[in-house]
Design a protein around this motif. Structure first.
Motif, PDB file in Angstrom:
ATOM      1  N   LEU A   9     -14.050  -0.220 -54.146  1.00 58.07           N
ATOM      2  CA  LEU A   9     -13.015  -1.055 -53.529  1.00 58.07           C
ATOM      3  C   LEU A   9     -13.461  -1.704 -52.227  1.00 58.07           C
ATOM      4  CD1 LEU A   9      -9.878   1.253 -54.023  1.00 58.07           C
ATOM      5  CD2 LEU A   9     -10.459  -0.815 -55.306  1.00 58.07           C
ATOM      6  N   THR A  10     -14.674  -1.440 -51.767  1.00 55.92           N
ATOM      7  CA  THR A  10     -15.068  -1.912 -50.430  1.00 55.92           C
ATOM      8  C   THR A  10     -15.011  -3.437 -50.313  1.00 55.92           C
ATOM      9  OG1 THR A  10     -17.397  -1.781 -51.097  1.00 55.92           O
ATOM     10  CG2 THR A  10     -16.486   0.103 -49.909  1.00 55.92           C
ATOM     11  N   GLU A  11     -15.474  -4.141 -51.338  1.00 54.05           N
ATOM     12  CA  GLU A  11     -15.446  -5.604 -51.270  1.00 54.05           C
ATOM     13  C   GLU A  11     -14.010  -6.118 -51.310  1.00 54.05           C
ATOM     14  OE1 GLU A  11     -17.910  -7.662 -50.632  1.00 54.05           O
ATOM     15  OE2 GLU A  11     -19.200  -5.904 -50.400  1.00 54.05           O
ATOM     16  N   THR A  63     -12.518   7.249 -61.983  1.00 58.30           N
ATOM     17  CA  THR A  63     -11.242   6.950 -62.611  1.00 58.30           C
ATOM     18  C   THR A  63     -10.937   5.488 -62.384  1.00 58.30           C
ATOM     19  OG1 THR A  63     -10.079   7.599 -60.607  1.00 58.30           O
ATOM     20  CG2 THR A  63     -10.366   9.283 -62.295  1.00 58.30           C
ATOM     21  N   PRO A  64     -10.087   4.875 -63.204  1.00 57.18           N
ATOM     22  CA  PRO A  64      -9.848   3.442 -63.099  1.00 57.18           C
ATOM     23  C   PRO A  64      -9.312   3.054 -61.724  1.00 57.18           C
ATOM     24  CG  PRO A  64      -8.970   4.319 -65.149  1.00 57.18           C
ATOM     25  CD  PRO A  64      -9.364   5.488 -64.317  1.00 57.18           C
ATOM     26  N   THR A  65      -9.787   1.915 -61.238  1.00 58.69           N
ATOM     27  CA  THR A  65      -9.281   1.345 -59.997  1.00 58.69           C
ATOM     28  C   THR A  65      -8.312   0.229 -60.343  1.00 58.69           C
ATOM     29  OG1 THR A  65     -11.164  -0.142 -59.947  1.00 58.69           O
ATOM     30  CG2 THR A  65     -11.364   1.895 -58.708  1.00 58.69           C
ATOM     31  N   PRO A  66      -7.495  -0.218 -59.395  1.00 54.66           N
ATOM     32  CA  PRO A  66      -6.524  -1.270 -59.707  1.00 54.66           C
ATOM     33  C   PRO A  66      -7.186  -2.504 -60.289  1.00 54.66           C
ATOM     34  CG  PRO A  66      -6.112  -0.316 -57.538  1.00 54.66           C
ATOM     35  CD  PRO A  66      -7.409   0.243 -58.017  1.00 54.66           C
ATOM     36  N   PRO A  67      -6.599  -3.125 -61.305  1.00 54.90           N
ATOM     37  CA  PRO A  67      -7.177  -4.340 -61.890  1.00 54.90           C
ATOM     38  C   PRO A  67      -7.321  -5.435 -60.844  1.00 54.90           C
ATOM     39  CG  PRO A  67      -5.373  -3.490 -63.244  1.00 54.90           C
ATOM     40  CD  PRO A  67      -5.351  -2.726 -61.972  1.00 54.90           C
ATOM     41  N   GLU A  68      -8.312  -6.316 -61.063  1.00 55.78           N
ATOM     42  CA  GLU A  68      -8.569  -7.387 -60.101  1.00 55.78           C
ATOM     43  C   GLU A  68      -7.350  -8.284 -59.919  1.00 55.78           C
ATOM     44  OE1 GLU A  68     -11.033  -8.111 -58.127  1.00 55.78           O
ATOM     45  OE2 GLU A  68     -12.304  -6.436 -58.692  1.00 55.78           O
ATOM     46  N   ALA A  69      -6.520  -8.395 -60.957  1.00 57.04           N
ATOM     47  CA  ALA A  69      -5.376  -9.312 -60.873  1.00 57.04           C
ATOM     48  C   ALA A  69      -4.297  -8.791 -59.930  1.00 57.04           C
ATOM     49  CB  ALA A  69      -4.783  -9.531 -62.259  1.00 57.04           C
ATOM     50  N   GLU A  70      -4.300  -7.481 -59.641  1.00 57.64           N
ATOM     51  CA  GLU A  70      -3.276  -6.913 -58.791  1.00 57.64           C
ATOM     52  C   GLU A  70      -3.745  -6.863 -57.341  1.00 57.64           C
ATOM     53  OE1 GLU A  70      -2.267  -3.081 -60.214  1.00 57.64           O
ATOM     54  OE2 GLU A  70      -1.725  -3.762 -62.226  1.00 57.64           O
ATOM     55  N   TRP A  71      -2.791  -7.073 -56.420  1.00 55.89           N
ATOM     56  CA  TRP A  71      -3.104  -6.895 -55.009  1.00 55.89           C
ATOM     57  C   TRP A  71      -3.174  -5.409 -54.711  1.00 55.89           C
ATOM     58  CZ3 TRP A  71      -4.784 -10.733 -52.142  1.00 55.89           C
ATOM     59  CH2 TRP A  71      -4.447 -12.041 -52.497  1.00 55.89           C
ATOM     60  N   LEU A  72      -4.087  -5.044 -53.828  1.00 62.20           N
ATOM     61  CA  LEU A  72      -4.216  -3.642 -53.454  1.00 62.20           C
ATOM     62  C   LEU A  72      -2.977  -3.179 -52.695  1.00 62.20           C
ATOM     63  CD1 LEU A  72      -7.932  -3.537 -52.266  1.00 62.20           C
ATOM     64  CD2 LEU A  72      -6.988  -2.413 -54.275  1.00 62.20           C
ATOM     65  N   GLU A 121      -4.762   4.282 -48.500  1.00 61.87           N
ATOM     66  CA  GLU A 121      -4.703   5.306 -47.460  1.00 61.87           C
ATOM     67  C   GLU A 121      -4.710   6.708 -48.059  1.00 61.87           C
ATOM     68  OE1 GLU A 121      -1.208   4.111 -45.368  1.00 61.87           O
ATOM     69  OE2 GLU A 121      -2.330   2.901 -43.906  1.00 61.87           O
ATOM     70  N   GLN A 122      -4.035   6.885 -49.180  1.00 59.88           N
ATOM     71  CA  GLN A 122      -4.051   8.184 -49.844  1.00 59.88           C
ATOM     72  C   GLN A 122      -5.452   8.524 -50.349  1.00 59.88           C
ATOM     73  OE1 GLN A 122      -1.011   7.730 -52.846  1.00 59.88           O
ATOM     74  NE2 GLN A 122       0.667   8.302 -51.461  1.00 59.88           N
ATOM     75  N   LEU A 123      -6.133   7.523 -50.904  1.00 58.49           N
ATOM     76  CA  LEU A 123      -7.517   7.741 -51.329  1.00 58.49           C
ATOM     77  C   LEU A 123      -8.391   8.145 -50.150  1.00 58.49           C
ATOM     78  CD1 LEU A 123      -8.231   4.828 -53.859  1.00 58.49           C
ATOM     79  CD2 LEU A 123      -8.224   7.282 -54.350  1.00 58.49           C
ATOM     80  N   CYS A 124      -8.173   7.498 -49.007  1.00 60.01           N
ATOM     81  CA  CYS A 124      -8.955   7.825 -47.816  1.00 60.01           C
ATOM     82  C   CYS A 124      -8.711   9.274 -47.390  1.00 60.01           C
ATOM     83  CB  CYS A 124      -8.615   6.873 -46.672  1.00 60.01           C
ATOM     84  SG  CYS A 124      -9.242   5.197 -46.877  1.00 60.01           S
TER      85      CYS A 124
END
Length: 503
Positions: free
Chosen positions: A371-373, A331-340, A346-349
């Protein structure tokens, strides 16, 4: 003998599509033709199994049939591997089958020169050119090792530099999947590899690991940097002994300007003991900072093809055939332009930990892999959530059989994120190293994994009961896998799982 076996000739049509045009060469096992794609696609290379080689003709009928069956098995295995490996530096498989009873593969045609010819014409190479070749080939090799698969015949003749300067790793004819159920197609007493580019364990006819390829590639890298292999070839009968017991001199003694980090890397790649060599991803990580960068000037003297061009002008490189397959669960991950957002991670974890506890890598762990990098770049290595994300991503990779990616993350956790020496730190370090050992089993690193299991057992004996139970649970799991392997090599199943390595 099969005197009436099909012999390819110009104009023959394969699969109603590929028309043979020009013979490109032949070896003891196979011959290769260039063919026109009647559907309008690019020309291809068609590789046929040879029935008429001199070594086959010397065999009696029974041995001839057995050897031909073994060669047929190797060609079919090569087809499965090429159909699984998806990387710009590995030829793409278009089709495979039999034509009038003779097995063949139709593959991407790589137009250019092989590295042997390129070195003979241009040595000594400028350092940027040498590193550009090494980076591209090691990236392709890292893709193969992810399965894991050992090439087993790395040498300059099995590397192509295409017209665009792209380094391509070819000839997976004797490549071997590191799996416990992999069929052996090599008779005992047959030493694989090529003289002057064999690892000590190949010379001794021992089972290979991915770090067998690292030694062979170290020989190539030495020659790229200096214009000569680590030990002179010639007709010297002592060449084998040198590879078995003599330490090479640093490449920097033969060529000026070689960075100390690369000198050290090459010597470690050429270590006699496999477990003293780096993995190929460490080779790539060490070389990459010295590779040509976008916008760099063309090195002098010029070469054609120019292996630095794909790195200096990536935007001008022709779009390659491979595109990343969409994962059905991603599923889509946050866009690079947005801060995590830390709460989101934590919810994903939490979700990933529940998936992994059930023994599966689900949607959450898939998202964490991507998201690891970013989590390390934005938050560093000290926040607990970063380590938690990497741990879950590594566990997800391990459960899906991507042991190369899992190993890289486990090593980051061990080396950068566990700093203390208290009981909790020692327990967590033990578990991380045991999981890394589990991955190393897939790469044939049986003795190294056995040492970790022994060390973890001793560590657990000195821990408080609850921590000791946590370590012992993982240690027993890995120990059971060790027992199942015995002297054989084990690992993940190659067939049915495509590995896309963007390069």
């Amino acid at each position: 003998m099969d005197a009436d076996a099909y012999r390819p000739s110009a104009g023959d049509l394969m699969d109603g599509r590929y028309e043979l045009s020009i013979p490109l060469g032949k070896g003891g096992m196979a011959q290769v033709w260039q063919a026109r794609d009647a559907s309008g696609g690019p020309d291809v290379a068609v590789k046929f199994l040879r029935h008429d080689s001199e070594d086959l003709q010397r065999l009696d009928s029974q041995d001839w049939e057995a050897e031909l069956a073994a060669r047929d098995g190797r060609l079919q295995r090569e087809a499965r591997l090429l159909g699984t490996l998806m990387h710009p530096g590995i030829p793409h498989l278009y089709a495979s089958g039999k034509h009038r009873g003779v097995p063949y593969l139709a593959m991407e045609l790589v137009s250019g020169v092989n590295l042997r010819t390129f070195l003979d014409e241009h040595s000594p190479l400028p350092l940027p050119t040498a590193i550009a070749v090494a980076v591209q080939v090691s990236d392709a090799l890292a893709c193969a090792h992810t399965l894991p698969v050992v090439h087993r015949d790395l040498k300059p003749a099995n590397v192509m530099i295409d017209e665009e300067g792209r380094g391509v790793l070819i000839d997976f004819g004797i490549a071997k999947p590191l799996r416990s159920d992999a069929t052996r197609y090599t008779a005992h007493g047959s030493t694989l590899g090529t003289r002057g580019y064999q690892a000590p364990e190949q010379i001794r006819e021992l089972d290979p690991t991915t770090r067998t390829d690292v030694y062979c590639f170290g020989c190539i890298l030495f020659e790229l940097l200096t214009g000569q292999p680590p030990f002179p070839l010639g007709a010297d009968s002592g060449l084998t002994d040198k590879h078995l017991s003599e330490e090479p001199l640093p490449p920097g003694l033969y060529a000026a300007g070689i960075p100390e980090e690369i000198d050290d890397l090459v010597l470690r790649m050429l270590a006699k003991k496999p477990d003293e060599r780096p993995y190929i991803d460490e080779v790539l990580a060490t070389l990459a900072p010295f590779a040509p960068q976008p916008g760099d000037a063309e090195p002098r003297p010029r070469t054609h093809p120019d292996p630095t061009a794909p790195l200096r002008r990536p935007q001008e490189s022709a779009h390659h055939r491979h595109t990343a397959p969409e994962h059905p669960l991603a599923t889509p991950t946050p866009p690079e332009a947005e801060w995590l957002d830390q709460r989101t991670v934590e919810q994903l974890c939490t979700q990933a930990e529940a998936e992994i506890a059930r023994g599966e890598a689900g949607e959450a762990s898939l998202q964490l892999r991507g998201l690891t990098e970013r989590v390390r770049k934005e938050w560093g290595d000290r926040r607990p959530v970063v380590r938690r994300a990497l741990q879950n991503a590594a566990d997800g990779f391990r459960l899906t059989g991507d042991f190369g990616s899992a190993s890289r993350l486990y090593r980051v956790i061990d080396e950068a994120m566990i700093q203390g020496d208290g009981p909790t730190d020692r327990a967590e370090r033990s578990v991380t190293r045991l999981r890394l050992a589990e991955c190393r089993l897939a790469f044939g690193e049986i003795e190294a994994a056995r040492e970790v299991v022994y060390w973890a057992g001793r560590t657990a004996a000195g821990l408080p009961n609850e921590l000791a139970r946590q370590v012992e649970a993982v240690r027993l799991t890995v120990d059971e896998q060790l027992s199942a392997h015995g002297p054989a090599l084990g690992g993940s199943t190659v067939e049915g799982r495509a590995v896309h390595c963007p390069g």
